[in-house]
Design an enzyme around this catalytic site. Structure first.
Site, PDB file in Angstrom:
ATOM      1  N   ARG A 173      -8.642  -7.678  -9.228  1.00 51.59           N
ATOM      2  CA  ARG A 173      -9.498  -8.843  -9.514  1.00 51.59           C
ATOM      3  C   ARG A 173     -10.836  -8.371 -10.070  1.00 51.59           C
ATOM      4  O   ARG A 173     -11.148  -7.178 -10.038  1.00 51.59           O
ATOM      5  CB  ARG A 173      -9.769  -9.600  -8.212  1.00 51.59           C
ATOM      6  CG  ARG A 173     -10.505  -8.710  -7.210  1.00 51.59           C
ATOM      7  CD  ARG A 173     -10.927  -9.432  -5.957  1.00 51.59           C
ATOM      8  NE  ARG A 173     -11.746  -8.596  -5.105  1.00 51.59           N
ATOM      9  CZ  ARG A 173     -11.299  -7.747  -4.184  1.00 51.59           C
ATOM     10  NH1 ARG A 173     -10.001  -7.615  -3.992  1.00 51.59           N
ATOM     11  NH2 ARG A 173     -12.132  -7.025  -3.472  1.00 51.59           N
ATOM     12  N   LYS A 229       0.806  -1.228   0.000  1.00 50.24           N
ATOM     13  CA  LYS A 229       0.000   0.000   0.000  1.00 50.24           C
ATOM     14  C   LYS A 229       0.834   1.270   0.000  1.00 50.24           C
ATOM     15  O   LYS A 229       0.416   2.282  -0.576  1.00 50.24           O
ATOM     16  CB  LYS A 229      -0.982   0.000   1.179  1.00 50.24           C
ATOM     17  CG  LYS A 229      -1.887  -1.238   1.258  1.00 50.24           C
ATOM     18  CD  LYS A 229      -2.687  -1.479  -0.019  1.00 50.24           C
ATOM     19  CE  LYS A 229      -3.323  -2.862  -0.009  1.00 50.24           C
ATOM     20  NZ  LYS A 229      -3.924  -3.242  -1.286  1.00 50.24           N
ATOM     21  N   HIS A 266     -16.567  -3.910   7.431  1.00 48.96           N
ATOM     22  CA  HIS A 266     -15.747  -3.976   6.217  1.00 48.96           C
ATOM     23  C   HIS A 266     -16.227  -5.001   5.210  1.00 48.96           C
ATOM     24  O   HIS A 266     -15.506  -5.367   4.287  1.00 48.96           O
ATOM     25  CB  HIS A 266     -14.268  -4.188   6.560  1.00 48.96           C
ATOM     26  CG  HIS A 266     -13.731  -3.085   7.438  1.00 48.96           C
ATOM     27  ND1 HIS A 266     -13.642  -1.787   7.000  1.00 48.96           N
ATOM     28  CD2 HIS A 266     -13.319  -3.076   8.727  1.00 48.96           C
ATOM     29  CE1 HIS A 266     -13.171  -1.037   7.981  1.00 48.96           C
ATOM     30  NE2 HIS A 266     -12.982  -1.787   9.032  1.00 48.96           N
ATOM     31  N   GLU A 301      -2.007   7.430   8.100  1.00 46.62           N
ATOM     32  CA  GLU A 301      -2.703   8.357   7.197  1.00 46.62           C
ATOM     33  C   GLU A 301      -3.554   9.293   8.043  1.00 46.62           C
ATOM     34  O   GLU A 301      -3.988   8.929   9.131  1.00 46.62           O
ATOM     35  CB  GLU A 301      -3.664   7.590   6.262  1.00 46.62           C
ATOM     36  CG  GLU A 301      -3.004   6.906   5.099  1.00 46.62           C
ATOM     37  CD  GLU A 301      -4.018   6.172   4.218  1.00 46.62           C
ATOM     38  OE1 GLU A 301      -5.242   6.314   4.445  1.00 46.62           O
ATOM     39  OE2 GLU A 301      -3.566   5.448   3.323  1.00 46.62           O
TER      40      GLU A 301
HETATM   41  C1  MV4 Z   1      -9.738   5.080   5.645  1.00 49.78           C
HETATM   42  C2  MV4 Z   1     -10.832   5.642   6.351  1.00 49.78           C
HETATM   43  C3  MV4 Z   1     -10.676   6.923   6.846  1.00 49.78           C
HETATM   44  N1  MV4 Z   1      -9.515   7.570   6.663  1.00 49.78           N
HETATM   45  N2  MV4 Z   1      -8.615   5.787   5.487  1.00 49.78           N
HETATM   46  C4  MV4 Z   1     -11.482   0.674   5.318  1.00 49.78           C
HETATM   47  C5  MV4 Z   1     -11.052  -0.449   4.436  1.00 49.78           C
HETATM   48  C6  MV4 Z   1      -9.816   0.007   3.769  1.00 49.78           C
HETATM   49  N3  MV4 Z   1      -9.739  -0.459   2.419  1.00 49.78           N
HETATM   50  C7  MV4 Z   1      -9.881   1.484   3.832  1.00 49.78           C
HETATM   51  N4  MV4 Z   1     -10.822   1.826   4.850  1.00 49.78           N
HETATM   52  C8  MV4 Z   1     -10.887   3.088   5.340  1.00 49.78           C
HETATM   53  N5  MV4 Z   1      -9.799   3.839   5.144  1.00 49.78           N
HETATM   54  C9  MV4 Z   1      -8.508   6.998   6.003  1.00 49.78           C
HETATM   55  N6  MV4 Z   1      -7.368   7.667   5.879  1.00 49.78           N
HETATM   56  C10 MV4 Z   1     -11.973   4.898   6.513  1.00 49.78           C
HETATM   57  C11 MV4 Z   1     -12.013   3.606   6.030  1.00 49.78           C
HETATM   58  C12 MV4 Z   1     -13.227   2.905   6.287  1.00 49.78           C
HETATM   59  C13 MV4 Z   1     -14.048   2.480   5.268  1.00 49.78           C
HETATM   60  C14 MV4 Z   1     -13.709   2.660   3.935  1.00 49.78           C
HETATM   61  C15 MV4 Z   1     -14.541   2.257   2.937  1.00 49.78           C
HETATM   62  C16 MV4 Z   1     -15.734   1.633   3.266  1.00 49.78           C
HETATM   63  C17 MV4 Z   1     -16.083   1.409   4.568  1.00 49.78           C
HETATM   64  C18 MV4 Z   1     -15.249   1.823   5.585  1.00 49.78           C
HETATM   65  C19 MV4 Z   1     -15.622   1.602   6.901  1.00 49.78           C
HETATM   66  C20 MV4 Z   1     -14.805   2.022   7.889  1.00 49.78           C
HETATM   67  C21 MV4 Z   1     -13.611   2.653   7.582  1.00 49.78           C
END
Ligand code: MV4
Length: 495
Positions: free
Chosen positions: A292, A116, A235, A200
């Site tokens: 994918r 990442k 998630h 982040e």
């Molecule tokens: C984040 C975020 C807030 N701020 N990054 C969750 C899964 C991963 N792929 C990335 N995710 C997140 N990254 C920053 N800097 C909040 C989430 C996140 C989230 C993202 C997409 C869909 C649902 C979520 C649920 C909780 C947190």
């Protein structure tokens, strides 16, 4: 073109891939484990090879066995579906070594995008906006503390090998940083075999908007519009839609260009997804690339009319894309609901067992990507997804109505499903208004209780008796005088 493809997967996605293969006149080889002897994908394939015991490491994750099955059956290519080996660079590389076509990006691309922080560096170089934060992993808590001074609280600790929320920790003040970093790192270590973490800026209440991309081996890259995937439980996405209610045409254009730039930066070939977070102010940030075919790909197919699996196969066979960006447009609206075998009233725990009877909804604009049938026993060993219900309509409002109707028409007897939960989300004010943020479920559905569950066991007995005894026409008199459908009630029945 290939004349035989092995599908290294199970469940609804294996059947979905085989459907396209049949249209392309390509023979299919299923692989299965001992727990999946009666699985639908085995019946749907032209040939099937038993890999061995139910443990994924002995079957669907066993690279040697899958390569051997492909060679033994004369398959020229392998489609990995999603999950299992789909994003395993070692598997893609082994295919390359064995002169077997892996239907997906190169091992190199999968490897690079799996890191990442490397992905963040690659994107920033090409002008794709990334979330403010670190570009390298760091283990020393003192160095992390110095980094936060740059970023500012709240911060989110993420795993370098992460994705899907594992190894993530929100940190709101300096006192919590050290401990959060240690626990995130050890969680990442056990989940991914790599404890590397980075920081982040934490984006509060974002949306998750992702773009479908296609790249061919000639350097052509296009996007096929977006999917809004903000409705998640721990998630796990449960409802996806396209177009996103949050995007204006201008923002869509900007994000689409960024998605294509991201794919180009990675030298992307085949189908992929560029994920973005969209903040409250309409700023978007690159999150990651999924290398994918995704679970939610059908909603894109519904609005674009493009079969993504066919595109994947054509690209893998070395054919150029037949359309350019200006040929892509979306018609109407599409929503997908994931139907899992799980109990929405008991913390969504898996609900395995025999499906005595299933009646799938039908009608205009309805698609059911299913891996089950009446009499099928859902094994405990794997992801309990039964099917995906996808609906298409001209307008978002009509699409929501159609989905609710279809869910009410969906009868699954024998295992529990989140259908009543899905109906209540789709009927909720924030969803209808398009206020689909990632915190929707935790904010509005923490103490959820079904609004339309039937406790009338007589109705269940009635239908099972009717099916089991194959009686024709039994009249059922409703007590409240309303027009009555036992199917609709039973879709939501919980003994
Ligand atoms: C984040 C975020 C807030 N701020 N990054 C969750 C899964 C991963 N792929 C990335 N995710 C997140 N990254 C920053 N800097 C909040 C989430 C996140 C989230 C993202 C997409 C869909 C649902 C979520 C649920 C909780 C947190």
């Amino acid at each position: 073109m290939f004349n035989k493809i092995l599908i290294a997967n199970r469940g609804e996605i294996a059947g979905r891939i085989m459907a396209t293969c049949r249209e392309m006149d390509i023979k299919t080889v299923a692989v299965y484990s001992e727990a999946d002897r009666d699985a639908l994908h085995v019946l749907e394939a032209d040939q099937a090879v038993c890999l061995g015991p139910s443990e994924p490491s002995e079957s669907y994750l066993n690279i040697n066995k899958i390569i051997a099955a492909a060679k033994q059956t004369g398959a020229q290519a392998i489609h990995p579906g999603y999950g299992f080996l789909a994003e395993n660079p070692a598997f893609a590389q082994r295919c390359e070594q064995e002169k077997m076509i892996f239907i997906g990006p190169t091992a190199r691309t999968i490897q690079d995008l799996g890191d990442k922080t490397l992905a963040r560096r690659t994107m920033i170089e090409k002008g794709v906006p990334v979330i403010p934060g670190m570009m390298r992993s760091e283990a020393d808590p003192d160095v992390l503390a110095r980094e936060v001074e740059q970023i500012g609280y709240p911060v989110l600790i993420k795993a370098v090998a992460g994705g899907g929320g594992k190894g993530m920790r929100v940190v709101r003040s300096s006192g919590d940083l050290r401990e959060a970093a240690m626990s995130a790192s050890s969680e990442a270590k056990s989940a991914f075999g790599n404890g590397a973490i980075y920081l982040e800026k934490y984006i509060d209440k974002p949306r998750h908007v992702e773009f479908q991309i296609l790249g061919d081996t000639y350097g052509n890259v296009i996007h096929l519009l977006e999917r809004e995937c903000s409705i998640q439980r721990r998630h796990q996405k449960i409802i996806e839609e396209t177009p996103s209610p949050a995007l204006t045409p201008e923002l869509r254009e900007k994000m689409g260009k960024a998605a294509v730039a991201a794919a180009r930066a990675a030298g992307y070939v085949n189908a992929g997804t560029v994920e973005f977070l969209l903040d409250q102010d309409g700023n978007f940030y690159f999150l990651e690339v999924n290398t994918r075919l995704q679970v939610e790909h059908p909603i894109t197919e519904m609005i674009t009319g493009i079969d993504l699996v066919r595109q994947q196969i054509e690209i893998a066979a070395g054919n150029p894309l037949r359309f350019s960006q200006s040929d892509i447009w979306g018609r109407g609206h599409a929503i997908e609901c994931r139907i899992y075998a799980e109990d929405p009233l008991s913390a969504f725990l898996p609900s395995s067992g025999r499906i005595h009877f299933v009646k799938e909804p039908r009608g205009p604009g309805i698609r059911n990507d299913s891996g089950v049938y009446s009499g099928y026993t859902v094994p405990v060993e794997y992801d309990p997804i039964l099917s995906k219900l996808i609906v298409h309509a001209e307008k978002r409002e009509e699409c929501i109505c159609r989905m609710i109707r279809a869910l009410k028409d969906y009868v699954i007897l024998g295992v529990l499903t989140p259908i009543p939960f899905l109906i209540d989300i789709l009927s909720s004010e924030p969803f209808i208004k398009g206020e689909t943020y990632t915190d929707l479920i935790e904010t509005h559905f923490v103490d959820w209780h079904p609004s339309i569950i039937s406790s009338d066991s007589v109705v269940l007995a009635y239908v099972i008796d009717k099916i089991a005894n194959r009686r024709d026409q039994v009249n059922f008199t409703p007590t409240d005088g309303e027009a009555y459908s036992p199917w609709q009630t039973l879709g939501n029945f919980r003994p």
